[in-house]
Design a protein around this motif. Sequence first.
Motif, mmCIF file in Angstrom:
data_model
loop_
_atom_site.group_PDB
_atom_site.id
_atom_site.type_symbol
_atom_site.label_atom_id
_atom_site.label_comp_id
_atom_site.label_asym_id
_atom_site.label_seq_id
_atom_site.Cartn_x
_atom_site.Cartn_y
_atom_site.Cartn_z
ATOM 1 N N TYR A 21 27.856 57.521 -60.038
ATOM 2 C CA TYR A 21 28.312 56.246 -59.468
ATOM 3 C C TYR A 21 28.339 55.167 -60.560
ATOM 4 C CZ TYR A 21 27.584 51.930 -56.657
ATOM 5 O OH TYR A 21 27.636 50.667 -56.111
ATOM 6 N N ILE A 22 27.238 55.051 -61.307
ATOM 7 C CA ILE A 22 27.144 54.048 -62.374
ATOM 8 C C ILE A 22 28.192 54.348 -63.448
ATOM 9 C CG2 ILE A 22 25.650 53.094 -64.194
ATOM 10 C CD1 ILE A 22 24.810 52.320 -61.302
ATOM 11 N N GLU A 23 28.366 55.636 -63.752
ATOM 12 C CA GLU A 23 29.336 56.022 -64.788
ATOM 13 C C GLU A 23 30.758 55.677 -64.346
ATOM 14 O OE1 GLU A 23 30.392 56.402 -68.162
ATOM 15 O OE2 GLU A 23 28.260 56.505 -67.833
ATOM 16 N N ARG A 24 31.064 55.858 -63.053
ATOM 17 C CA ARG A 24 32.386 55.483 -62.536
ATOM 18 C C ARG A 24 32.628 53.988 -62.692
ATOM 19 N NH1 ARG A 24 32.347 59.232 -58.291
ATOM 20 N NH2 ARG A 24 31.520 57.724 -56.830
ATOM 21 N N ILE A 25 31.593 53.201 -62.403
ATOM 22 C CA ILE A 25 31.703 51.744 -62.554
ATOM 23 C C ILE A 25 31.927 51.399 -64.028
ATOM 24 C CG2 ILE A 25 30.391 49.585 -62.455
ATOM 25 C CD1 ILE A 25 29.153 50.608 -59.836
ATOM 26 N N ARG A 26 31.119 51.996 -64.909
ATOM 27 C CA ARG A 26 31.246 51.704 -66.345
ATOM 28 C C ARG A 26 32.622 52.090 -66.873
ATOM 29 N NH1 ARG A 26 28.397 54.352 -69.707
ATOM 30 N NH2 ARG A 26 28.429 52.785 -71.298
ATOM 31 N N SER A 27 33.124 53.267 -66.458
ATOM 32 C CA SER A 27 34.413 53.689 -67.008
ATOM 33 C C SER A 27 35.541 52.806 -66.475
ATOM 34 C CB SER A 27 34.673 55.179 -66.795
ATOM 35 O OG SER A 27 34.805 55.447 -65.441
ATOM 36 N N ARG A 28 35.425 52.325 -65.240
ATOM 37 C CA ARG A 28 36.445 51.391 -64.729
ATOM 38 C C ARG A 28 36.421 50.094 -65.543
ATOM 39 N NH1 ARG A 28 40.181 49.849 -61.414
ATOM 40 N NH2 ARG A 28 40.130 47.768 -60.500
ATOM 41 N N ILE A 29 35.231 49.573 -65.806
ATOM 42 C CA ILE A 29 35.107 48.329 -66.574
ATOM 43 C C ILE A 29 35.635 48.522 -67.989
ATOM 44 C CG2 ILE A 29 33.427 46.722 -67.590
ATOM 45 C CD1 ILE A 29 31.751 47.180 -64.967
ATOM 46 N N LYS A 30 35.307 49.684 -68.593
ATOM 47 C CA LYS A 30 35.714 49.934 -69.989
ATOM 48 C C LYS A 30 37.221 49.837 -70.181
ATOM 49 C CE LYS A 30 32.867 53.542 -70.719
ATOM 50 N NZ LYS A 30 32.155 54.631 -71.356
ATOM 51 N N ARG A 31 37.978 50.214 -69.129
ATOM 52 C CA ARG A 31 39.442 50.139 -69.252
ATOM 53 C C ARG A 31 39.935 48.707 -69.443
ATOM 54 N NH1 ARG A 31 39.765 54.094 -64.811
ATOM 55 N NH2 ARG A 31 40.499 52.483 -63.413
ATOM 56 N N PHE A 32 39.121 47.732 -69.042
ATOM 57 C CA PHE A 32 39.535 46.330 -69.114
ATOM 58 C C PHE A 32 38.970 45.596 -70.334
ATOM 59 C CE2 PHE A 32 40.070 47.470 -64.679
ATOM 60 C CZ PHE A 32 41.266 46.868 -64.353
ATOM 61 N N ILE A 33 38.153 46.281 -71.130
ATOM 62 C CA ILE A 33 37.558 45.608 -72.292
ATOM 63 C C ILE A 33 38.599 45.518 -73.410
ATOM 64 C CG2 ILE A 33 35.778 45.694 -74.088
ATOM 65 C CD1 ILE A 33 33.985 47.182 -72.097
ATOM 66 N N VAL A 34 38.851 44.292 -73.849
ATOM 67 C CA VAL A 34 39.736 44.086 -75.001
ATOM 68 C C VAL A 34 38.814 43.825 -76.189
ATOM 69 C CG1 VAL A 34 41.566 42.668 -75.978
ATOM 70 C CG2 VAL A 34 41.484 43.066 -73.501
ATOM 71 N N LEU A 35 38.754 44.791 -77.096
ATOM 72 C CA LEU A 35 37.809 44.676 -78.210
ATOM 73 C C LEU A 35 38.250 43.593 -79.194
ATOM 74 C CD1 LEU A 35 36.996 48.411 -79.018
ATOM 75 C CD2 LEU A 35 35.589 46.761 -77.796
ATOM 76 N N ILE A 79 34.373 42.929 -66.686
ATOM 77 C CA ILE A 79 33.660 43.186 -65.423
ATOM 78 C C ILE A 79 34.354 42.433 -64.291
ATOM 79 C CG2 ILE A 79 31.504 42.760 -64.164
ATOM 80 C CD1 ILE A 79 30.060 43.326 -66.896
ATOM 81 N N LEU A 80 34.732 41.187 -64.542
ATOM 82 C CA LEU A 80 35.397 40.393 -63.505
ATOM 83 C C LEU A 80 36.793 40.938 -63.211
ATOM 84 C CD1 LEU A 80 34.171 36.864 -64.617
ATOM 85 C CD2 LEU A 80 33.292 38.297 -62.762
ATOM 86 N N LYS A 81 37.493 41.401 -64.254
ATOM 87 C CA LYS A 81 38.844 41.946 -64.048
ATOM 88 C C LYS A 81 38.812 43.288 -63.328
ATOM 89 C CE LYS A 81 41.277 40.011 -68.014
ATOM 90 N NZ LYS A 81 41.286 40.267 -69.457
ATOM 91 N N ALA A 82 37.701 44.008 -63.441
ATOM 92 C CA ALA A 82 37.615 45.360 -62.880
ATOM 93 C C ALA A 82 37.341 45.351 -61.375
ATOM 94 C CB ALA A 82 36.526 46.156 -63.594
ATOM 95 N N GLN A 83 37.184 44.181 -60.788
ATOM 96 C CA GLN A 83 36.914 44.106 -59.339
ATOM 97 C C GLN A 83 38.105 44.619 -58.554
ATOM 98 O OE1 GLN A 83 34.798 40.346 -58.092
ATOM 99 N NE2 GLN A 83 36.024 39.557 -59.780
#
Length: 106
Positions: A21-35, A79-83
């Motif tokens: 569950y936590i990993e699913r949340i993290r991977s969804r958020i990671k898609r929105f991270i602009v490095l 995190i905010l964009k991944a909602q």
Amino acid sequence: EAMQNLARQQAAAQARQRNEYIERIRSRIKRFIVLPQNLQGNPEVEIDVIQLPGGEVLSARLKRSSGFSAYDNAVERAILKAQPLPPPPKPELFERELNLKFRPQE
């Protein structure tokens, strides 16, 4: 003995489901991270997230900085964009307060 084994198996299954569950949340958020462009190394940022059962984020607060505020901010924005965040596989696994860690090369 059999009851203890069963309890252990259930606890292990619950822990596994929680990790997924936590990993699913993290991977969804990671898609929105602009490095950020000049990010060096693999610094870790730690963020406390408070969410509603529907996956809406009430707050994302920096708990421990990576040392690069541009990266910290990028993760907070992601995190905010991944909602809405992904729901748990079972409602009882829902966690209102999440402590999430991110590294750019992960």
